[in-house]
Design a protein around this motif. Structure first.
Motif, PDB file in Angstrom:
ATOM      1  N   GLU A 172       0.834  -1.203   0.000  1.00  0.00           N
ATOM      2  CA  GLU A 172       0.000   0.000   0.000  1.00  0.00           C
ATOM      3  C   GLU A 172       0.868   1.252   0.000  1.00  0.00           C
ATOM      4  O   GLU A 172       0.470   2.299  -0.486  1.00  0.00           O
ATOM      5  CB  GLU A 172      -0.901   0.024   1.240  1.00  0.00           C
ATOM      6  N   PRO A 193      -1.223   1.581 -11.413  1.00  0.00           N
ATOM      7  CA  PRO A 193      -2.468   0.898 -11.009  1.00  0.00           C
ATOM      8  C   PRO A 193      -2.542  -0.528 -11.538  1.00  0.00           C
ATOM      9  O   PRO A 193      -2.952  -1.447 -10.824  1.00  0.00           O
ATOM     10  CB  PRO A 193      -3.555   1.755 -11.652  1.00  0.00           C
ATOM     11  N   LYS A 194      -2.099  -0.739 -12.761  1.00  0.00           N
ATOM     12  CA  LYS A 194      -2.175  -2.073 -13.355  1.00  0.00           C
ATOM     13  C   LYS A 194      -1.306  -3.065 -12.580  1.00  0.00           C
ATOM     14  O   LYS A 194      -1.719  -4.189 -12.299  1.00  0.00           O
ATOM     15  CB  LYS A 194      -1.721  -1.963 -14.829  1.00  0.00           C
ATOM     16  N   ARG A 234      -0.343  -2.857  -9.465  1.00  0.00           N
ATOM     17  CA  ARG A 234      -0.953  -3.104  -8.165  1.00  0.00           C
ATOM     18  C   ARG A 234      -2.087  -4.125  -8.276  1.00  0.00           C
ATOM     19  O   ARG A 234      -2.204  -5.048  -7.479  1.00  0.00           O
ATOM     20  CB  ARG A 234      -1.480  -1.775  -7.606  1.00  0.00           C
ATOM     21  N   MET A 235      -2.907  -3.941  -9.320  1.00  0.00           N
ATOM     22  CA  MET A 235      -4.022  -4.866  -9.489  1.00  0.00           C
ATOM     23  C   MET A 235      -3.536  -6.275  -9.748  1.00  0.00           C
ATOM     24  O   MET A 235      -4.075  -7.241  -9.218  1.00  0.00           O
ATOM     25  CB  MET A 235      -4.922  -4.409 -10.640  1.00  0.00           C
ATOM     26  N   ASP A 236      -2.488  -6.385 -10.603  1.00  0.00           N
ATOM     27  CA  ASP A 236      -1.959  -7.724 -10.899  1.00  0.00           C
ATOM     28  C   ASP A 236      -1.470  -8.407  -9.620  1.00  0.00           C
ATOM     29  O   ASP A 236      -1.745  -9.585  -9.396  1.00  0.00           O
ATOM     30  CB  ASP A 236      -0.788  -7.618 -11.897  1.00  0.00           C
ATOM     31  N   LEU A 296      -2.279  -7.736  -6.436  1.00  0.00           N
ATOM     32  CA  LEU A 296      -3.350  -8.054  -5.484  1.00  0.00           C
ATOM     33  C   LEU A 296      -4.184  -9.240  -5.956  1.00  0.00           C
ATOM     34  O   LEU A 296      -4.549 -10.117  -5.172  1.00  0.00           O
ATOM     35  CB  LEU A 296      -4.239  -6.826  -5.252  1.00  0.00           C
ATOM     36  N   GLU A 297      -4.432  -9.256  -7.267  1.00  0.00           N
ATOM     37  CA  GLU A 297      -5.214 -10.363  -7.810  1.00  0.00           C
ATOM     38  C   GLU A 297      -4.457 -11.683  -7.621  1.00  0.00           C
ATOM     39  O   GLU A 297      -5.019 -12.679  -7.175  1.00  0.00           O
ATOM     40  CB  GLU A 297      -5.476 -10.103  -9.298  1.00  0.00           C
TER      41      GLU A 297
END
Ligand SMILES: Nc1ncnc2c1ncn2[C@@H]1O[C@H](COP(=O)(O)OP(=O)(O)OP(=O)(O)O)[C@@H](O)[C@H]1O
Ligand SMILES: [Mg+2]
Length: 330
Positions: free
Chosen positions: A282, A288-289, A291-293, A295-296
């Motif tokens: 965090e 953003p991409k 981070r999403m990868d 977290l996913e």
């Protein structure tokens, strides 16, 4: 350990349970209001609800002590509503208690009903009639974690107070009292870690502090931030950083051995590492991409672990997930 008092073996959550309302920290408005009820001698049926360790039980017990003093035992009945013997037993106990004459004092008797949200709906309905029946000379205080699990008809008979998770300040002040009384040395970082890990739960704060103290070789030693994290079983931010750093900078097998080593020395489950990563990421600046990868990916791995997937495979998946997301970032 070098002191030898009668309370020595008491858990601190009992030793430091508030004895009066002034010792209830952080729930100022609730305390003010119930105290006013008490002074005016018109206590309604009460409902205290909110998360664990926020002071519900402590507040009602402190209030009852202020109300009854030495007469506490005659005037207060504490029941656990989730008792598996069921509502009939509870009803009988209430009936016996409410209908015995008050020899020593006048005024209302108090029935504290803990964990009321664990009662079935049928039991709650029965309770509602019990409350009505004995309202003449008793008051009920219902304690629960969740108000929405209580029957609306029951709710409508009580004055409701929501106990929020305690503020960092409230926990800090109470911890300071304990640190002073117990002559503890708590490093600045250790205190910060303790407050953060407590998550608004005073019970947790006191239990962790006591566990750390028990782990000291001598009571004159300082409690360190590492000990705090260890007692909670959470990875220290420092070790998470080391592992993450190794994943980012080193090749795969070095990263893997760093991770295994730290997990071994700190006795961490993979799942503990995962939440540590999420928290620390965090604070990283990422696209953003990316981070999403990450977290996913970590989410899938967590699911995999919960389904009983092999720790070795899941560990390597963590490294793969973070490495590949960051490579795309570059
Ligand atoms: N507001 C508070 N001020 C001071 N001490 C507190 C407070 N809240 C909790 N504590 C400490 O934490 C212990 C547990 O608190 P308490 O039993 O009142 O929590 P609770 O809200 O009833 O939790 P649960 O929902 O788990 O029953 C107490 O013995 C007391 O030492
Ligand atoms: Mg309680």
């Amino acid at each position: 350990m070098n002191h030898n008092t009668a309370d020595e073996n008491l858990p601190w959550i009992e030793k430091y349970r508030p004895t009066n309302l002034d010792e209830v920290y952080g729930q100022t408005e609730t305390v003010q209001t119930v105290r006013k009820f008490a002074q005016e001698g018109r206590i309604p049926h009460l409902l205290f609800y909110g998360p664990p360790g926020s002071g519900k039980t402590s507040t009602i017990i402190a209030l009852a002590r202020e109300l009854y003093g030495k007469n506490y035992r005659n005037m207060v009945l504490e029941l656990n509503a989730s008792d598996d013997r069921g509502i009939n037993v509870v009803r009988d106990q209430i009936k016996n208690f409410a209908s015995t004459r008050q020899i020593f004092s006048s005024g209302f008797k108090l029935i504290i009903l803990d964990e009321a949200d664990a009662m079935t709906n049928t039991a709650q309905n029965a309770l509602r009639r019990v409350i009505e029946k004995y309202t003449k000379n008793t008051r009920f205080c219902i304690l629960a974690n969740y108000a929405h699990k209580l029957n609306p008809a029951l709710l409508s008979r009580c004055t409701r107070f929501r106990f929020s998770p305690l503020s960092t300040k409230a926990i800090e002040e109470r911890v300071a009292v304990v640190v002073k009384k117990e002559n503890l040395k708590l490093s600045h970082d250790a205190k910060a870690g303790l407050l953060k890990l407590s998550e608004g739960d005073m019970r947790k704060a006191l239990n962790v502090l006591q566990a750390c103290t028990a782990a000291l070789d001598s009571k004159d030693d300082e409690i360190t931030v590492e000990m705090v994290y260890e007692c909670v079983g959470a990875p220290s931010p420092r070790s998470i950083e080391v592992v993450l750093d190794s994943i980012i900078k080193n090749d795969w097998s070095n990263a893997y051995s760093t991770m295994t080593k730290i997990r071994k020395t700190e006795g961490l489950a993979l799942i503990d590492l995962l939440s540590g990563f999420v928290e620390i990421l965090e604070r990283y600046e990422l696209k953003p991409k990316t981070r999403m990868d990450i977290l996913e990916g970590l989410g899938d791995i967590e699911y995999g672990i919960s389904k009983g997937g092999s720790e070795r495979i899941q560990s390597t998946a963590v490294i793969g997930c973070i490495k590949s997301a960051l490579e795309h970032e570059a």
